[in-house]
Scaffold this active site. Sequence first.
Site, short mmCIF file in Angstrom:
data_model
loop_
_atom_site.label_atom_id
_atom_site.label_comp_id
_atom_site.label_asym_id
_atom_site.label_seq_id
_atom_site.Cartn_x
_atom_site.Cartn_y
_atom_site.Cartn_z
N HIS A 34 0.86 -1.19 0.00
CA HIS A 34 0.00 0.00 0.00
C HIS A 34 0.89 1.24 0.00
O HIS A 34 2.13 1.14 -0.09
CB HIS A 34 -0.96 -0.02 1.18
CG HIS A 34 -0.30 -0.27 2.50
ND1 HIS A 34 0.59 0.61 3.06
CD2 HIS A 34 -0.36 -1.33 3.36
CE1 HIS A 34 1.03 0.13 4.21
NE2 HIS A 34 0.47 -1.05 4.41
N GLU A 35 0.26 2.39 0.13
CA GLU A 35 0.99 3.66 0.03
C GLU A 35 2.10 3.78 1.09
O GLU A 35 3.11 4.43 0.86
CB GLU A 35 -0.04 4.80 0.16
CG GLU A 35 0.40 6.16 -0.32
CD GLU A 35 1.17 6.18 -1.64
OE1 GLU A 35 2.21 6.84 -1.66
OE2 GLU A 35 0.76 5.52 -2.61
N HIS A 37 4.06 1.28 2.10
CA HIS A 37 5.22 0.60 1.51
C HIS A 37 5.80 1.45 0.37
O HIS A 37 7.02 1.54 0.23
CB HIS A 37 4.83 -0.76 0.92
CG HIS A 37 4.28 -1.73 1.92
ND1 HIS A 37 2.96 -2.10 1.95
CD2 HIS A 37 4.89 -2.41 2.93
CE1 HIS A 37 2.77 -2.98 2.91
NE2 HIS A 37 3.92 -3.18 3.54
N GLY A 146 8.84 1.08 8.43
CA GLY A 146 7.85 2.10 8.77
C GLY A 146 7.77 2.31 10.28
O GLY A 146 7.88 1.36 11.06
N LYS A 148 5.11 2.94 11.73
CA LYS A 148 3.85 2.40 12.25
C LYS A 148 4.12 1.19 13.14
O LYS A 148 3.49 1.01 14.18
CB LYS A 148 2.89 2.00 11.12
CG LYS A 148 1.54 1.54 11.69
CD LYS A 148 0.53 1.32 10.64
CE LYS A 148 0.67 -0.02 9.97
NZ LYS A 148 0.23 -1.15 10.83
N GLN A 152 8.75 -2.88 16.35
CA GLN A 152 9.58 -3.64 15.40
C GLN A 152 10.82 -2.83 15.01
O GLN A 152 11.94 -3.33 15.00
CB GLN A 152 8.74 -3.95 14.16
CG GLN A 152 9.54 -4.46 12.98
CD GLN A 152 8.65 -4.95 11.86
OE1 GLN A 152 8.07 -6.03 11.92
NE2 GLN A 152 8.53 -4.16 10.78
N SER A 185 -1.99 -3.32 5.64
CA SER A 185 -2.57 -4.37 4.78
C SER A 185 -3.81 -4.96 5.47
O SER A 185 -4.73 -5.42 4.81
CB SER A 185 -1.54 -5.49 4.54
OG SER A 185 -0.36 -4.93 4.03
N ARG A 186 -3.83 -4.94 6.80
CA ARG A 186 -4.96 -5.54 7.53
C ARG A 186 -6.21 -4.67 7.46
O ARG A 186 -7.29 -5.15 7.83
CB ARG A 186 -4.57 -5.81 8.99
CG ARG A 186 -3.57 -6.96 9.13
CD ARG A 186 -3.40 -7.43 10.57
NE ARG A 186 -2.65 -8.67 10.63
CZ ARG A 186 -1.33 -8.77 10.83
NH1 ARG A 186 -0.61 -7.68 11.00
NH2 ARG A 186 -0.74 -9.95 10.86
O1 PAF Z 1 6.77 -5.18 8.80
C1 PAF Z 1 6.62 -6.21 8.11
O2 PAF Z 1 5.91 -6.22 7.09
C2 PAF Z 1 7.30 -7.51 8.55
O3 PAF Z 1 7.29 -7.64 9.93
C3 PAF Z 1 8.73 -7.64 7.99
C4 PAF Z 1 9.66 -6.58 8.54
C5 PAF Z 1 8.70 -7.56 6.47
C6 PAF Z 1 9.30 -9.02 8.38
O4 PAF Z 1 8.54 -10.06 7.87
#
Ligand code: PAF
Length: 279
Positions: A34-35, A37, A146, A148, A152, A185-186
């Site tokens: 999506h936007e 990414h 990101g 968001k 992570q 995406s969700r």
């Molecule tokens: O953020 C994500 O989409 C996933 O956690 C990643 C970093 C691609 C790892 O699978």
Amino acid sequence: MYVTTTVEETRQLIKGWKKEGKTVGLVPTMGFLHEGHASLIRRCRQENDIVVVSDFVNPTQFGPNEDLEAYPRDFKRDSDLCESLGTDVIFHPEPKDMYCDPHAYVSIDTLSETLCGKTRPIHFKGVCTVVSKLFNIVAPDRAYFGQKDAQQLAIIRKMVQDLNFDIEIVGCPIIREEDGLAKSSRNTYLNPEERKAALCLSKAVKAGQEMISTGMEAEEVLAKMRAIIGAEPLARIDYVSMVDALTMQPVDKVEKDVLTAMAVYIGKTRLIDNFIYEV
Ligand code: PAF
């Protein structure tokens, strides 16, 4: 644009470019782009000679009762978007190309135990494992993530530091729909009624940002944010918390940079959102 599916062909292609002295940027994704990414890919395009996007729904970061099977996929649409943004390689492996059984894991414990890590105990172990593998396969100069997924991003920064990966981690801002909902995406799981209800997350973020900047105490900010979300009948709070932006450990005072983050179920869909307040 090259589409690769195996570790070996991806490595060989990139080695060739590296020999010519080209810089390589990596945008790791699970596809269904999506936007949000697209903004990472554009930034990667600006800052590197070669742009690699990985498109892989990573099974090791999904718990047993999570949405691995249902996770949305559309590789044709992803590859068209990547091509239009000037991507050089999409790496699109199958799980069998990435994992043998049994296989090694990478985990960064303390940071992974709060926020999303409490509800999703194996999630960050899976993320650290696949991201380490992607770093070893692509050997990028820079990798783009990101904001968001703030926890992570913090965990990956710590992993890169602890494990001495020679890679610059670039964090990119949250991209939102016009009405404020963070792109994800969700979001495609939401029916029209849930889509409206999901706005309680960005409303709480906006209110939180305003309150924190007036010097309000952490607990009061969090209580008011929880009340905004609690007023939405379709919403169920997983957590709304304030943590140190580097260590991900809870804070009760806003003395250093803090991350205020939330995960909220709208119907069955678990959405996240956050903001960082820099002191
Ligand atoms: O953020 C994500 O989409 C996933 O956690 C990643 C970093 C691609 C790892 O699978």
